[in-house]
Design a protein around this motif. Sequence first.
Motif, mmCIF file in Angstrom:
data_model
loop_
_atom_site.group_PDB
_atom_site.id
_atom_site.type_symbol
_atom_site.label_atom_id
_atom_site.label_comp_id
_atom_site.label_asym_id
_atom_site.label_seq_id
_atom_site.Cartn_x
_atom_site.Cartn_y
_atom_site.Cartn_z
ATOM 1 N N UNK A 114 24.154 5.405 -1.302
ATOM 2 C CA UNK A 114 24.455 4.756 -0.029
ATOM 3 C C UNK A 114 23.738 3.408 0.050
ATOM 4 N N UNK A 115 22.483 3.381 -0.354
ATOM 5 C CA UNK A 115 21.712 2.135 -0.331
ATOM 6 C C UNK A 115 22.381 1.077 -1.207
ATOM 7 N N UNK A 116 22.875 1.495 -2.336
ATOM 8 C CA UNK A 116 23.553 0.561 -3.252
ATOM 9 C C UNK A 116 24.808 -0.024 -2.604
ATOM 10 N N UNK A 117 25.591 0.838 -1.948
ATOM 11 C CA UNK A 117 26.805 0.364 -1.283
ATOM 12 C C UNK A 117 26.480 -0.579 -0.124
ATOM 13 N N UNK A 118 25.466 -0.229 0.665
ATOM 14 C CA UNK A 118 25.071 -1.101 1.770
ATOM 15 C C UNK A 118 24.624 -2.451 1.226
ATOM 16 N N UNK A 119 23.891 -2.438 0.132
ATOM 17 C CA UNK A 119 23.452 -3.691 -0.479
ATOM 18 C C UNK A 119 24.642 -4.513 -0.966
ATOM 19 N N UNK A 120 25.663 -3.857 -1.487
ATOM 20 C CA UNK A 120 26.847 -4.584 -1.955
ATOM 21 C C UNK A 120 27.604 -5.214 -0.795
ATOM 22 N N UNK A 121 27.749 -4.484 0.284
ATOM 23 C CA UNK A 121 28.554 -4.981 1.404
ATOM 24 C C UNK A 121 27.787 -5.901 2.345
ATOM 25 N N UNK A 122 26.500 -5.648 2.537
ATOM 26 C CA UNK A 122 25.744 -6.367 3.551
ATOM 27 C C UNK A 122 24.548 -7.131 2.995
ATOM 28 N N UNK A 123 24.263 -6.937 1.730
ATOM 29 C CA UNK A 123 23.102 -7.583 1.130
ATOM 30 C C UNK A 123 23.500 -8.721 0.218
ATOM 31 N N UNK A 124 22.594 -9.054 -0.628
ATOM 32 C CA UNK A 124 22.772 -10.208 -1.512
ATOM 33 C C UNK A 124 23.246 -9.834 -2.917
ATOM 34 N N UNK A 125 23.639 -8.586 -3.113
ATOM 35 C CA UNK A 125 24.016 -8.155 -4.455
ATOM 36 C C UNK A 125 25.467 -7.692 -4.468
#
Length: 113
Positions: free
Chosen positions: A43-54
């Motif tokens: 989940x953290x990875x997906x949130x980072x993809x959609x809302x973060x810088x990665x």
Amino acid sequence: MSKQIYHTNEIQKRVDDYISQFKEGYFSPLSLMARLSEETGELAREVNHYYGEKPKKPTEQEKTVEEELGDIIFVLTCFANSLDIDLSEAFDMAMTKIETRDKNRWTRKDLSS
């Protein structure tokens, strides 16, 4: 096509019906904790993809935050079922604690406007 709305007791029963088909049954609490940690990482990875810088690489499979939250609900339900915990009761205890402990912690919205 309308989506099914589930209550926690229905979620717990559906998961139990599924798991009960297999001789192995529920994983141990330690294994379920590891699975929950794994799903939380996804989940953290997906949130980072959609809302973060990665952003995702073009070769990465498309998943969604919704899908990962669903996976967490499944594993959390397995955890609760394996320990004979009613999720509705656990949620009620948590909300009562939060509503009491944090009732004056945040700035309330002015509902009169």
